[in-house]
Design an enzyme around this catalytic site. Structure first.
Site: not given
Length: 837
Positions: A78, A159
């Protein structure tokens, strides 16, 4: 001012938030991947290498470390730092940079990922259009990273947000994966625009088009095509309002043009769809010409005043008027075209042209054949799906006979169409003298010969009627249970059976038809065809010389098992059959056949006229031979056995039979009277060669109406009443099982009582008490719960505190809705055999 209630961070503190706290997950989003994993085949349990993109705060990595096999490689990346987790490799990097790719390759070395997860979202707040594009761009970058590291048949979960680029991303996913499904797990809030896409079966192409992962190519906005004006004209009632603003340079909603421009336009549909009104210039000379048209009516003038309110019929009228106007003005005349000279082809060009034509014809033929085969395969698949498993090979082979080869009688026999050919029309017709000369027959000249074609038509009509009647009976049997029971009791009325084989003389006299037509296949020289012709002729003779059997009897006795069976003697009676005569005939035929068998076995016997007695004197009897004669040593024993057999089968089920039984029992009728009644107007009714439907219809009218008595009716009613009073089979079995269990319990108690009684250490009083205790267990009644009375709370009972008047025992106050619900729950519990707790 009153204190406002906190909204819990816009509803984020829901039950999944507290569940995540209880389970130790870092975020509530962990339940999203858990629900997706359960819905799509538990792919995490099969993954040894998992990459989690945009993993912060690390809840999906926690779920992966819990569900994946032991010693699995789990990598989380991330742009923001994450706290370390056990069994998970985490590092900080931007997934859109080359640094992230190189570090992933360093951790994975030569391995490939089984699953790639992506649950990231960019920083938003600039503007709705900019945020939507940034979210789709991030999803595409995650896909690009997944394509580089996924194994064949790998899984990618990402997503994605609802926007105008959603369908474009789905199309890209479908190019790279076998199966793409969109889902929204229950843990995802309804107010959120997020959707999760599960892509399974990565194709891993060797060469990947870079445009599939280029944001400029994927999200390129294509110009809109021309507006479909035909929908407005031919379906004006279906108007879909699209609020997309004004067109470029056009800020008006109202448009009008001259009616002559409509006539001269090349695209009249577009003009009718865009314009609101057609104007008319009265001084125009062309309009003066068009004004005199018979189509220029007052209705036409009213329609062009407002085009937006017209219907399909009105628009068609305007188009017809335009066509007539163009014909008068000469706008549809074709320009004169000069003559085109075609140069003649030389020999080589002619040959090439013919070859091209032949090739084109061959391609067309192959295409038609391919289409035909595909249609047959499709029909076969449809037939198999509908469980229509009737074999169709016979019809297909018969259809291909005339297409691929010449007619061959042997092939016709193999395909099973020989019977159809035998019933067809013949071409060679012989005279009566020639037939009489060949067969040594004398033909009377006064005999009227019917047309063979008419007879065939009558036979076909009768066959169709019989088939239709059989279909009617089958349909009625499917619908009506009483009709099925009636058929099962009575059975079908069969024709009279005269034995396995009829005498040849009677067959020749009665059944041989006069056929004056023969086939023209006598010139065939092939041995196979000659053999087939002989088989066909013998088959036709066997069909024409058949015995008087029904179709079902013929089908039964055509079995090779009955070929060597000798015919039996049977006397023809109508209603009453004497059992004694039948038994004598059977006995005589059995002894006669037995004697003939003995004669054949004696090879050293020279005298052919010797009687059966001499045979018995020469050959010693076996045990089986003695059994044959001992079966009928006594006529009285045979009569008694036959009577007992028939007494078991007799059941008085009708009022007529009960009346007859009473009369026989009281001596009002004798056996001789019954035999006399058997000879009546219906006894010798000719039913030969009559159709089944006719016999069924006449059956109810072709019988003697016998008188009945009141006593017989009452006796039959009492009999049926006794039968109906009996419990059904299930109830009787349940009672028997209950009784059997009681008997078993009693036997156990007897054994225990015997053991107690044999115990010498106990006194007689103790023994009696223990035995009485055992007996009380058997005779103890089960306690039943007191019934609760439901009292509806309305009227005088509404708002009542305390026991209502007139109610004893336990009660429960309910309203009307609750009472109906309780009854429904009881019905459901009773239906599913469940006890309500």
């Amino acid at each position: 001012m009153g204190k406002t209630q906190k909204k819990n961070s816009k509803g984020r503190l829901d039950r999944y938030y507290y569940l995540a706290k209880e389970k130790g997950y870092r975020a509530r989003s962990s339940f999203k991947i858990i629900q997706i994993n359960e819905k799509f085949g538990h792919f995490l349990e099969k993954s040894k290498v998992v990459i989690d993109l945009c993993a912060a705060p690390g809840s999906w990595c926690q779920v992966a470390s819990k569900l994946c096999p032991v010693n699995s490689l789990i990598i989380g990346v991330d742009i923001v730092p994450m706290k370390p987790m056990p069994n998970v490799i985490t590092f900080q990097s931007d997934i859109t940079t080359e640094d992230c790719r190189s570090r992933l390759r360093g951790y994975m070395k030569t391995w490939k990922a089984d699953t790639v997860l992506h649950d990231g979202a960019p920083n938003v707040g600039l503007g709705w259009a900019q945020d939507a594009f940034t979210q789709s761009h991030l999803t595409l970058q995650a896909l690009k990273l997944a394509v580089e590291n996924l194994v064949v048949n790998g899984t990618f979960v990402t997503k994605i947000f609802r926007s105008k680029d959603y369908n474009k991303l789905i199309w890209v996913f479908q190019q790279l994966f076998e199966k793409v499904e969109a889902t929204k797990p229950p843990a995802s809030r309804n107010v959120s625009a997020e959707i999760f896409v599960v892509c399974k079966g990565f194709k891993a192409p060797k060469k990947l088009d870079p445009r599939l992962l280029d944001p400029k190519e994927v999200f390129e906005e294509l110009p809109d095509g021309p507006q479909n004006m035909e929908a407005k004209i031919y379906n004006p009632e279906k108007k879909v309002r699209k609020r997309q603003g004004y067109e470029e340079g056009d800020h008006l909603l109202y448009h009008e043009c001259s009616v002559l421009d409509f006539v001269k336009s090349e695209d009249p549909i577009t003009v009718l769809g865009e314009m609101n009104k057609f104007t008319v210039e009265q001084d125009d000379p062309e309009w003066k010409i068009l004004k005199r048209l018979k189509q220029t009516t007052n209705e036409f003038m009213a329609c062009i005043e407002d085009l937006k309110v017209l219907g399909k019929k009105d628009f068609k009228m305007l188009l017809k008027w335009r066509k007539a106007s163009r014909d008068i003005l000469g706008l549809d005349k074709d320009e004169d075209k000069g003559d085109i000279e075609i140069e003649p082809l030389n020999e080589e060009e002619q040959i090439e042209k013919e070859l091209r034509d032949l090739q084109e014809k061959q391609k067309q033929k192959q295409k038609r054949e391919k289409r035909r085969k595909n249609e047959e395969k499709q029909k076969e698949l449809t037939r198999m799906q509908m469980n229509m498993l009737t074999p169709t090979d016979i019809g297909i082979e018969a259809a291909n006979i005339g297409r691929d080869s010449l007619f061959n009688l042997k092939t016709a026999e193999k395909t099973g169409i020989l019977d159809k050919l035998a019933k067809g029309k013949k071409r060679v017709i012989f005279t009566e003298d020639e037939i009489a000369q060949d067969n040594d027959l004398h033909i009377d000249e006064n005999i009227v010969i019917r047309d063979r074609h008419d007879m065939n038509e009558v036979d076909d009509l009768e066959g169709e009627l019989n088939a239709m009647y059989q279909d009617y009976k089958n349909r009625k049997a499917e619908r009506d249970a009483n009709f099925r029971a009636k058929q099962a009791r009575g059975g079908d009325v069969e024709d009279e059976w005269t034995g396995f084989e009829g005498t040849k003389d009677s067959e020749d006299e009665n059944n041989e038809p006069k056929d004056y037509i023969e086939s023209d296949d006598s010139e065939l020289s092939d041995e196979d065809d000659d053999e087939a012709i002989n088989q066909l002729i013998s088959k036709l003779k066997s069909q024409n010389n058949g015995s008087k059997l029904s179709s079902q009897a013929k089908a039964l006795f055509s079995n090779p098992l009955f070929e060597n069976v000798q015919p039996i003697l049977q006397s023809k009676t109508d209603d009453v059959v004497d059992s004694e005569s039948v038994g004598d005939a059977t006995k005589i035929s059995n002894k006669r056949s037995y004697n003939e068998m003995k004669k054949e076995d004696l090879s050293d016997s020279s005298d052919e006229d010797s009687s059966s007695e001499s045979d018995f004197e020469i050959v010693a009897n076996d045990e089986s031979d003695g059994d044959i004669d001992s079966d009928y040593d006594s006529d009285e024993e045979r009569k008694r056995t036959t009577k007992e057999k028939y007494d078991k089968d007799i059941d008085i089920a009708t009022v007529e039979a009960m009346t007859l039984a009473h009369q026989l029992a009281l001596g009002q009728r004798s056996k001789h009277d019954l035999v006399d009644e058997g000879f009546n107007r219906y006894a010798f009714r000719d039913t030969e060669n009559l159709p089944e439907w006719f016999l069924e219809e006449e059956k109810q009218h072709s019988k003697v109406n016998r008188p009945i008595t009141k006593e017989a009716v009452m006796a039959l009613k009492e009999k049926m009443k006794a039968l109906n009073a009996r419990p059904i089979k299930k109830v009787a079995e349940a009672r028997a099982r209950k009784k059997m269990r009681a008997v078993k319990r009693l036997e156990k108690i007897k054994k225990k009582a015997g053991l107690i009684n044999d115990d010498s250490d106990k006194s007689e009083k103790d023994k009696a008490e223990e035995i009485a205790k055992l007996m009380r267990k058997v005779t103890k009644k089960q306690k039943t719960k007191p019934k609760v009375t439901l009292v509806v709370a309305h009227g005088k009972n509404k708002g009542l505190s305390g026991r209502p008047k007139g109610i004893k025992g336990k009660y429960k106050m309910v309203d009307g809705v609750l009472k109906n619900e309780q009854r429904a729950l009881k019905r459901i519990a009773k239906k599913h055999h469940k006890k309500k707790k």
